[in-house]
Design an enzyme around this catalytic site. Structure first.
Site, PDB file in Angstrom:
ATOM      1  N   GLU A  44     -31.069  -2.750 -30.492  1.00 30.05           N
ATOM      2  CA  GLU A  44     -30.672  -4.139 -30.227  1.00 30.05           C
ATOM      3  C   GLU A  44     -29.364  -4.359 -30.979  1.00 30.05           C
ATOM      4  OE1 GLU A  44     -34.080  -6.449 -31.643  1.00 30.05           O
ATOM      5  OE2 GLU A  44     -34.244  -7.378 -29.686  1.00 30.05           O
ATOM      6  N   HIS A 101     -29.920  -2.816 -34.602  1.00 27.06           N
ATOM      7  CA  HIS A 101     -31.363  -2.805 -34.864  1.00 27.06           C
ATOM      8  C   HIS A 101     -32.059  -1.661 -34.135  1.00 27.06           C
ATOM      9  CE1 HIS A 101     -35.483  -4.969 -34.384  1.00 27.06           C
ATOM     10  NE2 HIS A 101     -35.473  -4.229 -35.482  1.00 27.06           N
ATOM     11  N   ASN A 125     -38.743  -8.420 -32.000  1.00 27.77           N
ATOM     12  CA  ASN A 125     -39.770  -8.921 -32.928  1.00 27.77           C
ATOM     13  C   ASN A 125     -40.175 -10.357 -32.668  1.00 27.77           C
ATOM     14  OD1 ASN A 125     -40.185  -6.528 -34.335  1.00 27.77           O
ATOM     15  ND2 ASN A 125     -38.230  -6.813 -35.366  1.00 27.77           N
ATOM     16  N   SER A 133     -34.745  -6.476 -39.120  1.00 26.40           N
ATOM     17  CA  SER A 133     -35.689  -6.728 -38.016  1.00 26.40           C
ATOM     18  C   SER A 133     -35.566  -8.136 -37.492  1.00 26.40           C
ATOM     19  CB  SER A 133     -37.131  -6.560 -38.518  1.00 26.40           C
ATOM     20  OG  SER A 133     -37.356  -5.242 -38.914  1.00 26.40           O
TER      21      SER A 133
HETATM   22  C1  LIG Z   1     -40.355  -3.634 -36.680  1.00 22.15           C
HETATM   23  C2  LIG Z   1     -39.008  -3.593 -36.052  1.00 22.15           C
HETATM   24  O1  LIG Z   1     -38.061  -4.177 -36.561  1.00 22.15           O
HETATM   25  C3  LIG Z   1     -38.788  -2.911 -34.727  1.00 22.15           C
HETATM   26  C4  LIG Z   1     -39.742  -1.815 -34.383  1.00 22.15           C
HETATM   27  O2  LIG Z   1     -39.499  -0.656 -34.652  1.00 22.15           O
HETATM   28  S1  LIG Z   1     -41.180  -2.288 -33.602  1.00 22.15           S
HETATM   29  C5  LIG Z   1     -41.995  -0.775 -33.352  1.00 22.15           C
HETATM   30  C6  LIG Z   1     -41.425   0.008 -32.180  1.00 22.15           C
HETATM   31  N1  LIG Z   1     -42.126   1.279 -32.050  1.00 22.15           N
HETATM   32  C7  LIG Z   1     -43.279   1.406 -31.338  1.00 22.15           C
HETATM   33  O3  LIG Z   1     -43.749   0.480 -30.704  1.00 22.15           O
HETATM   34  C8  LIG Z   1     -43.922   2.768 -31.409  1.00 22.15           C
HETATM   35  C9  LIG Z   1     -45.156   2.832 -30.523  1.00 22.15           C
HETATM   36  N2  LIG Z   1     -45.709   4.196 -30.600  1.00 22.15           N
HETATM   37  C10 LIG Z   1     -45.198   5.208 -29.825  1.00 22.15           C
HETATM   38  O4  LIG Z   1     -44.294   5.071 -29.042  1.00 22.15           O
HETATM   39  C11 LIG Z   1     -45.845   6.579 -29.974  1.00 22.15           C
HETATM   40  O5  LIG Z   1     -47.128   6.438 -30.573  1.00 22.15           O
HETATM   41  C12 LIG Z   1     -44.989   7.542 -30.862  1.00 22.15           C
HETATM   42  C13 LIG Z   1     -43.688   7.896 -30.115  1.00 22.15           C
HETATM   43  C14 LIG Z   1     -44.676   6.935 -32.211  1.00 22.15           C
HETATM   44  C15 LIG Z   1     -45.789   8.808 -31.082  1.00 22.15           C
HETATM   45  O6  LIG Z   1     -46.007   9.370 -29.782  1.00 22.15           O
HETATM   46  P1  LIG Z   1     -47.443   9.939 -29.403  1.00 22.15           P
HETATM   47  O7  LIG Z   1     -47.359  10.555 -28.083  1.00 22.15           O
HETATM   48  O8  LIG Z   1     -48.400   8.836 -29.615  1.00 22.15           O
HETATM   49  O9  LIG Z   1     -47.740  11.019 -30.529  1.00 22.15           O
HETATM   50  P2  LIG Z   1     -47.027  12.398 -30.809  1.00 22.15           P
HETATM   51  O10 LIG Z   1     -47.334  13.381 -29.718  1.00 22.15           O
HETATM   52  O11 LIG Z   1     -47.414  12.685 -32.219  1.00 22.15           O
HETATM   53  O12 LIG Z   1     -45.431  12.155 -30.802  1.00 22.15           O
HETATM   54  C16 LIG Z   1     -44.706  12.261 -29.603  1.00 22.15           C
HETATM   55  C17 LIG Z   1     -43.389  12.816 -29.992  1.00 22.15           C
HETATM   56  O13 LIG Z   1     -42.711  11.935 -30.890  1.00 22.15           O
HETATM   57  C18 LIG Z   1     -42.373  12.617 -32.100  1.00 22.15           C
HETATM   58  N3  LIG Z   1     -42.704  11.753 -33.220  1.00 22.15           N
HETATM   59  C19 LIG Z   1     -43.867  11.094 -33.390  1.00 22.15           C
HETATM   60  N4  LIG Z   1     -43.835  10.378 -34.519  1.00 22.15           N
HETATM   61  C20 LIG Z   1     -42.617  10.624 -35.087  1.00 22.15           C
HETATM   62  C21 LIG Z   1     -41.969  10.191 -36.276  1.00 22.15           C
HETATM   63  N5  LIG Z   1     -42.575   9.339 -37.120  1.00 22.15           N
HETATM   64  N6  LIG Z   1     -40.720  10.645 -36.551  1.00 22.15           N
HETATM   65  C22 LIG Z   1     -40.113  11.497 -35.701  1.00 22.15           C
HETATM   66  N7  LIG Z   1     -40.658  11.953 -34.559  1.00 22.15           N
HETATM   67  C23 LIG Z   1     -41.895  11.511 -34.264  1.00 22.15           C
HETATM   68  C24 LIG Z   1     -43.177  13.875 -32.166  1.00 22.15           C
HETATM   69  O14 LIG Z   1     -42.346  14.909 -32.665  1.00 22.15           O
HETATM   70  C25 LIG Z   1     -43.576  14.120 -30.752  1.00 22.15           C
HETATM   71  O15 LIG Z   1     -42.661  15.010 -30.157  1.00 22.15           O
HETATM   72  P3  LIG Z   1     -43.035  16.565 -30.093  1.00 22.15           P
HETATM   73  O16 LIG Z   1     -44.540  16.649 -30.045  1.00 22.15           O
HETATM   74  O17 LIG Z   1     -42.346  17.054 -28.867  1.00 22.15           O
HETATM   75  O18 LIG Z   1     -42.479  17.113 -31.375  1.00 22.15           O
HETATM   76  N1  LIG Z   2     -40.407  -0.349 -40.351  1.00 26.13           N
HETATM   77  C1  LIG Z   2     -40.016  -0.570 -39.104  1.00 26.13           C
HETATM   78  O1  LIG Z   2     -40.746  -0.292 -38.119  1.00 26.13           O
HETATM   79  C2  LIG Z   2     -38.664  -1.171 -38.881  1.00 26.13           C
HETATM   80  C3  LIG Z   2     -37.964  -1.766 -39.931  1.00 26.13           C
HETATM   81  N2  LIG Z   2     -36.711  -2.292 -39.695  1.00 26.13           N
HETATM   82  C4  LIG Z   2     -35.942  -2.871 -40.791  1.00 26.13           C
HETATM   83  O2  LIG Z   2     -35.307  -1.820 -41.514  1.00 26.13           O
HETATM   84  C5  LIG Z   2     -35.216  -2.148 -42.893  1.00 26.13           C
HETATM   85  C6  LIG Z   2     -35.917  -1.076 -43.697  1.00 26.13           C
HETATM   86  O3  LIG Z   2     -37.249  -1.012 -43.278  1.00 26.13           O
HETATM   87  P1  LIG Z   2     -38.131   0.290 -43.640  1.00 26.13           P
HETATM   88  O4  LIG Z   2     -37.284   1.520 -43.541  1.00 26.13           O
HETATM   89  O5  LIG Z   2     -39.396   0.203 -42.868  1.00 26.13           O
HETATM   90  O6  LIG Z   2     -38.452   0.003 -45.195  1.00 26.13           O
HETATM   91  P2  LIG Z   2     -38.935   1.049 -46.291  1.00 26.13           P
HETATM   92  O7  LIG Z   2     -39.739   0.249 -47.262  1.00 26.13           O
HETATM   93  O8  LIG Z   2     -39.512   2.269 -45.650  1.00 26.13           O
HETATM   94  O9  LIG Z   2     -37.554   1.501 -46.974  1.00 26.13           O
HETATM   95  C7  LIG Z   2     -36.714   0.557 -47.583  1.00 26.13           C
HETATM   96  C8  LIG Z   2     -35.840   1.365 -48.538  1.00 26.13           C
HETATM   97  O10 LIG Z   2     -34.823   0.493 -49.034  1.00 26.13           O
HETATM   98  C9  LIG Z   2     -34.603   0.869 -50.374  1.00 26.13           C
HETATM   99  N3  LIG Z   2     -33.878  -0.206 -51.065  1.00 26.13           N
HETATM  100  C10 LIG Z   2     -34.354  -1.393 -51.522  1.00 26.13           C
HETATM  101  N4  LIG Z   2     -33.368  -2.085 -52.118  1.00 26.13           N
HETATM  102  C11 LIG Z   2     -32.242  -1.319 -52.015  1.00 26.13           C
HETATM  103  C12 LIG Z   2     -30.887  -1.467 -52.438  1.00 26.13           C
HETATM  104  N5  LIG Z   2     -30.514  -2.562 -53.098  1.00 26.13           N
HETATM  105  N6  LIG Z   2     -30.010  -0.486 -52.159  1.00 26.13           N
HETATM  106  C13 LIG Z   2     -30.405   0.634 -51.502  1.00 26.13           C
HETATM  107  N7  LIG Z   2     -31.671   0.848 -51.070  1.00 26.13           N
HETATM  108  C14 LIG Z   2     -32.564  -0.132 -51.336  1.00 26.13           C
HETATM  109  C15 LIG Z   2     -35.991   1.126 -50.934  1.00 26.13           C
HETATM  110  O11 LIG Z   2     -35.915   1.879 -52.127  1.00 26.13           O
HETATM  111  C16 LIG Z   2     -36.614   1.886 -49.767  1.00 26.13           C
HETATM  112  O12 LIG Z   2     -36.413   3.277 -49.898  1.00 26.13           O
HETATM  113  C17 LIG Z   2     -35.831  -3.536 -43.044  1.00 26.13           C
HETATM  114  O13 LIG Z   2     -34.814  -4.498 -42.940  1.00 26.13           O
HETATM  115  C18 LIG Z   2     -36.758  -3.615 -41.837  1.00 26.13           C
HETATM  116  O14 LIG Z   2     -37.020  -4.936 -41.421  1.00 26.13           O
HETATM  117  C19 LIG Z   2     -36.094  -2.234 -38.463  1.00 26.13           C
HETATM  118  C20 LIG Z   2     -36.766  -1.636 -37.408  1.00 26.13           C
HETATM  119  C21 LIG Z   2     -38.099  -1.112 -37.546  1.00 26.13           C
END
Ligand SMILES: CC(=O)CC(=O)SCCNC(=O)CCNC(=O)[C@H](O)C(C)(C)COP(=O)(O)OP(=O)(O)OC[C@H]1O[C@@H](n2cnc3c(N)ncnc32)[C@H](O)[C@@H]1OP(=O)(O)O
Ligand SMILES: NC(=O)C1=CN([C@@H]2O[C@H](COP(=O)(O)OP(=O)(O)OC[C@H]3O[C@@H](n4cnc5c(N)ncnc54)[C@H](O)[C@@H]3O)[C@@H](O)[C@H]2O)C=CC1
Length: 284
Positions: free
Chosen positions: A152, A140, A190, A119
């Site tokens: 990304e 990413h 992020n 991330s």
């Molecule tokens: C942290 C990092 O490094 C980077 C990141 O990822 S930052 C986070 C980026 N992601 C976001 O910002 C997500 C924001 N949330 C959303 O876009 C929406 O809430 C969501 C797409 C997750 C769910 O959509 P929603 O309209 O609110 O709910 P919902 O109707 O349940 O889902 C819409 C569709 O997505 C699918 N879906 C929802 N959650 C899902 C999941 N966890 N896995 C797979 N499919 C999923 C569902 O199947 C649904 O499609 P169908 O109903 O046709 O099957």
């Molecule tokens: N959670 C999110 O929304 C997002 C997370 N990421 C990145 O993706 C990576 C994973 O995040 P998540 O899936 O959310 O974490 P998670 O906690 O759901 O899963 C991490 C997995 O890695 C496994 N693991 C730990 N050490 C390991 C090793 N040495 N070898 C193999 N597997 C190992 C753990 O057992 C666990 O199953 C992180 O780097 C996170 O920053 C990227 C985009 C979005």
């Protein structure tokens, strides 16, 4: 380079999604984690997603079976011996990621690309622990991977153009939209998103409003599909804290200090959806 077999390391939220999307694109996938139960948990998530697609008429039962048949479980990094690409999606921890890349460097075939789904962590630094920095890249994905279009793509200082092009093409083959971003803490996604989530947590910490009210404001006022605290629980509070630490340390500005309440929740094991409770409580 033609890619037809990959390893995904980490079968958690992201790794299971990446494995599903890769197998859907016709790739052979080795899904690796440290324990068989974690791999099985990842496979269960993929199976649930595919079953929903079959219910909704988006896929046939045969297509679902063929996709699952392309995913091989693994708890041994040596299974990377015949892949053209590894996508690492283990925990957001530099030491663990570097340890994985060091080991992969002596296991994966000489020309194999080593990508990380980190991330926020520096691609250049991860690449520097290998003898193949020109083949190391950030790929990413966004959560949930089957739904979110963005990938990304982040070059390290030594990443070659050929590596970049290969990953750009593979992202498109996986139905994603690759966007090139440079190697700075948090990249773009992020660098912008997590400070907003951190501010939302500060609003809870300082008593500005309840989590429900804060999420309601951002959903109704800004048309966010999820409020920032629901999103934080969805991402994982451990991952959110790790990203804020990387921004704070990497950019050296106090505006990135993680909110003490976030730190407290992580210390309590309240990691959000994946642990059953974060800012909200999740059933079963
Ligand atoms: C942290 C990092 O490094 C980077 C990141 O990822 S930052 C986070 C980026 N992601 C976001 O910002 C997500 C924001 N949330 C959303 O876009 C929406 O809430 C969501 C797409 C997750 C769910 O959509 P929603 O309209 O609110 O709910 P919902 O109707 O349940 O889902 C819409 C569709 O997505 C699918 N879906 C929802 N959650 C899902 C999941 N966890 N896995 C797979 N499919 C999923 C569902 O199947 C649904 O499609 P169908 O109903 O046709 O099957
Ligand atoms: N959670 C999110 O929304 C997002 C997370 N990421 C990145 O993706 C990576 C994973 O995040 P998540 O899936 O959310 O974490 P998670 O906690 O759901 O899963 C991490 C997995 O890695 C496994 N693991 C730990 N050490 C390991 C090793 N040495 N070898 C193999 N597997 C190992 C753990 O057992 C666990 O199953 C992180 O780097 C996170 O920053 C990227 C985009 C979005």
């Amino acid at each position: 380079m033609h890619i037809n077999k990959i390893m995904v390391i980490g079968a958690g939220q992201m790794g299971s999604g990446i494995a599903q999307v890769a197998a859907q694109a016709g790739l052979e996938v080795v899904l690796n984690d440290i324990k068989d139960e974690f791999v099985r948990r990842g496979l269960n998530t993929i199976t649930k997603n595919l079953s929903r697609d079959v219910e909704k008429g988006r896929k046939t039962e045969e297509e679902k079976r063929a996709i699952l048949a392309r995913i091989q479980p693994s708890t041994d990094l040596a299974d990377a011996k015949d892949v053209q690409l590894v996508i690492e999606a283990a925990v957001e921890n530099m030491e663990i990621k570097c340890d994985i890349f060091r080991k992969l460097d002596s296991i994966a075939p000489a020309g194999a690309i080593l990508a990380t789904n980190t991330s926020s962590l520096p691609i250049t630094e991860i690449a520097a622990v290998t003898k193949r920095p020109e083949l190391v890249i950030g790929m990413h994905f966004m959560n949930p991977v089957p739904v979110m279009k963005l990938v990304e793509v982040i070059r390290g200082l030594a990443t070659s153009n050929e590596t970049y092009q290969t990953i750009e093409e593979l992202s498109k083959k996986m139905g994603k939209v690759p966007v090139e971003v440079n190697d700075f803490p948090g990249f773009v996604s992020n660098r912008i998103l997590l400070p907003m989530i951190n501010e939302a947590i500060y609003c809870v910490y300082e008593g500005v409003a309840t989590p429900e009210a804060i999420d309601e404001v951002m959903k109704l006022g800004m048309n966010h599909p999820m409020g920032p605290l629901t999103l934080a629980d969805f991402i994982g509070l451990d991952t959110c804290l790790a990203i804020m630490e990387v921004l704070h340390e990497g950019l050296g500005d106090s505006k990135y200090r993680p909110c003490p309440l976030l730190r407290k929740y992580v210390k309590a094991g309240w990691l959000g959806k994946k642990s059953g409770r974060g800012f909200y409580v999740y059933e079963g």
